[in-house]
Design a protein around this motif. Structure first.
Motif, PDB file in Angstrom:
ATOM      1  N   UNK A   1     -18.553   9.519  14.175  1.00 23.02           N
ATOM      2  CA  UNK A   1     -18.093   8.407  15.014  1.00 23.02           C
ATOM      3  C   UNK A   1     -18.966   8.280  16.254  1.00 23.02           C
ATOM      4  N   UNK A   2     -19.377   9.403  16.813  1.00 20.39           N
ATOM      5  CA  UNK A   2     -20.254   9.374  17.985  1.00 20.39           C
ATOM      6  C   UNK A   2     -21.608   8.748  17.635  1.00 20.39           C
ATOM      7  N   UNK A   3     -22.144   9.124  16.486  1.00 15.60           N
ATOM      8  CA  UNK A   3     -23.420   8.554  16.060  1.00 15.60           C
ATOM      9  C   UNK A   3     -23.289   7.052  15.836  1.00 15.60           C
ATOM     10  N   UNK A   4     -22.214   6.641  15.191  1.00 14.44           N
ATOM     11  CA  UNK A   4     -21.990   5.221  14.939  1.00 14.44           C
ATOM     12  C   UNK A   4     -21.900   4.454  16.250  1.00 14.44           C
ATOM     13  N   UNK A   5     -21.225   5.032  17.228  1.00 16.29           N
ATOM     14  CA  UNK A   5     -21.115   4.387  18.538  1.00 16.29           C
ATOM     15  C   UNK A   5     -22.490   4.224  19.174  1.00 16.29           C
ATOM     16  N   UNK A   6     -23.332   5.224  19.039  1.00 20.16           N
ATOM     17  CA  UNK A   6     -24.675   5.160  19.610  1.00 20.16           C
ATOM     18  C   UNK A   6     -25.493   4.056  18.955  1.00 20.16           C
ATOM     19  N   UNK A   7     -25.421   3.965  17.630  1.00 20.51           N
ATOM     20  CA  UNK A   7     -26.171   2.945  16.909  1.00 20.51           C
ATOM     21  C   UNK A   7     -25.687   1.548  17.289  1.00 20.51           C
ATOM     22  N   UNK A   8     -24.377   1.346  17.271  1.00 27.88           N
ATOM     23  CA  UNK A   8     -23.821   0.025  17.581  1.00 27.88           C
ATOM     24  C   UNK A   8     -24.143  -0.364  19.015  1.00 27.88           C
ATOM     25  N   UNK A   9     -24.015   0.575  19.935  1.00 22.44           N
ATOM     26  CA  UNK A   9     -24.318   0.279  21.339  1.00 22.44           C
ATOM     27  C   UNK A   9     -25.776  -0.128  21.505  1.00 22.44           C
ATOM     28  N   UNK A  10     -26.661   0.554  20.807  1.00 25.93           N
ATOM     29  CA  UNK A  10     -28.079   0.233  20.916  1.00 25.93           C
ATOM     30  C   UNK A  10     -28.413  -1.152  20.402  1.00 25.93           C
ATOM     31  N   UNK A  11     -27.845  -1.519  19.264  1.00 23.23           N
ATOM     32  CA  UNK A  11     -28.146  -2.836  18.698  1.00 23.23           C
ATOM     33  C   UNK A  11     -27.459  -3.943  19.491  1.00 23.23           C
ATOM     34  N   UNK A  12     -26.263  -3.669  19.985  1.00 25.39           N
ATOM     35  CA  UNK A  12     -25.584  -4.655  20.829  1.00 25.39           C
ATOM     36  C   UNK A  12     -26.406  -4.924  22.086  1.00 25.39           C
ATOM     37  N   UNK A  13     -26.906  -3.855  22.692  1.00 28.31           N
ATOM     38  CA  UNK A  13     -27.730  -4.011  23.881  1.00 28.31           C
ATOM     39  C   UNK A  13     -28.987  -4.807  23.602  1.00 28.31           C
ATOM     40  N   UNK A  14     -29.608  -4.541  22.453  1.00 23.04           N
ATOM     41  CA  UNK A  14     -30.826  -5.267  22.087  1.00 23.04           C
ATOM     42  C   UNK A  14     -30.552  -6.747  21.888  1.00 23.04           C
TER      43      UNK A  14
END
Length: 266
Positions: free
Chosen positions: A199-212
């Protein structure tokens, strides 16, 4: 005579100030400034699976989900609830973005968990061996880092294209488990730990793409801290229902997701 230019200047200043106040407090202007055309997209964590009762759309939409709760609390101009249980990124692109338009001012979404095989991973860990669980989690993590980013990029781009004037708010997923002891029928601490790490990894990925994509990412994990499965006051359902298992209950949407969204919208 010498004072007339000064008097005229003061009169003009007063008129300008009065006009400015009128623009601020004019009812029509105030209403225009407060216009919110809100569309809620996404998967079961947005449709409200776990909260019930559900509508007859086949998408398991609940009025106890965070989206309708937020809409009701903010007296929005319009609200469209397009989120659907079980949705993947392709469903958002193919079906849900049709709810958007150039007049949409705010979009929320949770998406990506089903693409990464959320249901299969949970099933493997809940009913399978430790090694089966570990393999499922590792496969999901590999997918989340290698394949999911492009799918998220395409999804956010489709939203931007349909709703170019909207603020896009991407909400993440909570950690599902506490790692305290909660009986011999519960998943092992090890399984719960690696699921939380996923779940932590998924949050990191989603946050990164949302920011982009220029979107606002909302991390819901802090809001659910202490309220996962095996917690003293859980807001996440265990295996109490086949469809609702490992989704927030009504408290999870009201006291977890809703405050998380409100933290960035007011």
């Amino acid at each position: 005579m010498p004072h007339r230019p000064l008097a005229r200047a003061l009169a003009a200043l007063v008129a300008l100030f009065t006009a400015a106040l009128g623009a601020v407090f004019l009812p029509g202007t105030a209403q225009a400034a407060a216009t919110v055309n809100y569309v809620a997209l996404g998967d079961s964590y947005s449709s409200g699976v776990g909260a019930g009762p559900y509508d007859w759309s086949g998408c398991l939409r609940s009025q106890k989900s965070y989206a309708p709760l937020w809409a009701a609390a903010h007296s929005v101009t319009s609200f469209r609830f397009a989120a659907c249980g079980g949705a993947v990124t392709a469903d958002v692109i193919d079906d849900q973005v049709a709810a958007l338009s150039s007049t949409t001012t705010m979009v929320t979404i949770t998406i990506g968990g089903n693409d990464a095989g959320f249901a299969d991973v949970i099933t493997s860990c809940r009913f399978g061996s430790t090694s089966t669980c570990t393999d499922a989690v590792n496969d999901a993590k590999a997918f989340a880092t290698a394949t999911l980013p492009d799918r998220l990029d395409a999804t956010y781009a489709a939203i931007r294209q349909r709703a170019p004037n909207a603020r896009l708010i991407v909400l993440g997923y909570p950690r599902l488990f506490e790692t305290t002891s909660c009986g011999w029928l519960a998943m092992s601490v090890y399984k719960r730990t690696i699921l939380n790490e996923a779940a932590d990894l998924l949050a990191t990925v989603i946050a990164g793409r949302a920011g982009a994509a220029g979107a606002t990412f909302v991390d819901t994990r802090p809001y659910f801290a202490g309220h996962g499965v095996c917690g003293a006051d859980p807001w996440i359902r265990d295996v109490s229902g086949v469809i609702e298992a490992y989704h927030p209950d009504a408290d999870g949407y009201r006291y977890g997701y809703l405050p998380a969204l409100t933290s960035v919208t007011g």
